[in-house]
Design a protein around this motif. Sequence first.
Motif, PDB file in Angstrom:
ATOM      1  N   UNK A  23     -30.821  40.837  43.406  1.00  0.00           N
ATOM      2  CA  UNK A  23     -31.242  41.440  44.666  1.00  0.00           C
ATOM      3  C   UNK A  23     -32.579  42.156  44.503  1.00  0.00           C
ATOM      4  N   UNK A  24     -32.759  42.831  43.382  1.00  0.00           N
ATOM      5  CA  UNK A  24     -33.999  43.585  43.155  1.00  0.00           C
ATOM      6  C   UNK A  24     -35.227  42.694  43.141  1.00  0.00           C
ATOM      7  N   UNK A  25     -35.050  41.426  42.821  1.00  0.00           N
ATOM      8  CA  UNK A  25     -36.180  40.510  42.727  1.00  0.00           C
ATOM      9  C   UNK A  25     -36.523  39.841  44.053  1.00  0.00           C
ATOM     10  N   UNK A  68     -33.088  46.174  47.183  1.00  0.00           N
ATOM     11  CA  UNK A  68     -33.939  44.983  47.144  1.00  0.00           C
ATOM     12  C   UNK A  68     -35.383  45.387  46.891  1.00  0.00           C
ATOM     13  N   UNK A  69     -36.259  44.392  46.855  1.00  0.00           N
ATOM     14  CA  UNK A  69     -37.670  44.686  46.576  1.00  0.00           C
ATOM     15  C   UNK A  69     -38.306  45.535  47.663  1.00  0.00           C
ATOM     16  N   UNK A  70     -37.760  45.472  48.880  1.00  0.00           N
ATOM     17  CA  UNK A  70     -38.384  46.198  49.991  1.00  0.00           C
ATOM     18  C   UNK A  70     -37.399  47.035  50.798  1.00  0.00           C
ATOM     19  N   UNK A  81     -29.213  42.886  55.502  1.00  0.00           N
ATOM     20  CA  UNK A  81     -30.279  43.846  55.237  1.00  0.00           C
ATOM     21  C   UNK A  81     -30.019  45.126  56.015  1.00  0.00           C
ATOM     22  N   UNK A  82     -30.169  46.260  55.347  1.00  0.00           N
ATOM     23  CA  UNK A  82     -29.977  47.555  55.998  1.00  0.00           C
ATOM     24  C   UNK A  82     -31.166  47.831  56.907  1.00  0.00           C
ATOM     25  N   UNK A  83     -30.891  48.017  58.188  1.00  0.00           N
ATOM     26  CA  UNK A  83     -31.954  48.274  59.156  1.00  0.00           C
ATOM     27  C   UNK A  83     -31.995  49.755  59.515  1.00  0.00           C
TER      28      UNK A  83
END
Length: 446
Positions: A148-150, A112-114, A169-171
């Motif tokens: 997802x990248x956006x 993802x973006x972050x 989301x991966x934490x």
Amino acid sequence: MGIGDERDSGTAAAWAALGGAPELVRRVRFAGAGDLEGGPLPVRELARATVSVCALAAGELAAVRGAGASGDAPALVVDEGAVATAFVSERHLRVEGRAPVSFAPLSGFWQAADGWVRTHANYPHHRAALVRALGLPSATPEALRAAVAARTAVDVQELAYGAGGLAVAVTREYGAPQPLVECVRPAGARGRTLGAAPSGRPATGVRVLDLTRVIAGPVATRTLGLLGADVLRIDPPGLPEADDAYADTGFGKRSARLDLTAAGDRAVFEGLLAEADVVVSGYRPGALERLGFGAADLLERRPGLVVAELCAWGWTGPWAARRGFDSLVQAGYGIAARCAGDGGVPGVLPAQALDHGTGYLVAAGVLRALAGGGGPWLRFSLAGTASWLVRELAAAPRGGGAYEAEPWLREAGSGYGALRHAASPFGEWERGPSRWGTDPAAWLPR
């Protein structure tokens, strides 16, 4: 490798959580070697401990049903090769020589973006929800990667969840501590009294209503079936199970479909429930309550019933009612980040250990309850098993010898054709599974 007079710490902790007598843990011995080591977390120790407590509980019930005290349970040997093979049973499965597809093209890690997101789209309805949630022009990995990248990882997670899809989301931090098992004792609940087990298998004559799907719950119930229980799995007609998943976990049970919103099918289910000894449920908190079949409802109707519930994220907190699978809990609980490889790409455990481990814990809890040593209402979660893995389990010395899966692989006929499958650590099933949903919704004669 034996543990002599020392107790295996993982087995001792799991057995204590289930309320077992601590001196019984010294009966456990380990032999052989597996291949669940090498990562940053003690997966091998989780695997052998969960199988060990299930074996202890089976021995305890066998002793009780043989007119002996629970302390008469014999010593037992847990083979780590059998454990390692069973913990990846879905990888060893061959259906008419064909290897099943473990994860669909839209299931996996996406940047993802972050950060990173883990998706699960193995079932058609989850794939459709993910496509709809993110407005994908096509159900392809390329379209999902771009979408997802956006966005931020949490945005993807919440959009998917809001549409009935699955993305987490991966934490990087471990999730909040959770119990390995919760025992609830409603007022008026009472234990069951079982007679002798005529076949020598500890759960002979026990009727288990199986309301579970995918891996964790079905692992529990296929184990209970091997140990002698009459296991009947019930699914709604509109929510089909993947054939390959059922070919792996359908051993030791039969399978039927009932629509609990339809009067006729509901009456059939009520009849099954009236003669059940155990209900194992794997639906999200609140799902069965809406139909009037939550654990409290069941125990009010049948005070002697044993009810074991399992879910993904635990029984309290903001995520309790969310859908989840082993891979998603690994991502959302901090395990995937802990297992990251080169370049920071999230990783996975060497097995779907949260699923399989929780399955054996559920079976152990049911067996202890039937023996009179456990509560009638038991709660488990994948997150609870994850919490135990990352916080409490410690590495143990490696067993001797080299691991080979071949001694633990078997051939069987089934409703899907010829199967190659992993053996159970507890012995041999009498036959392969029928096809999902094709058996009568009726108990076998006792």
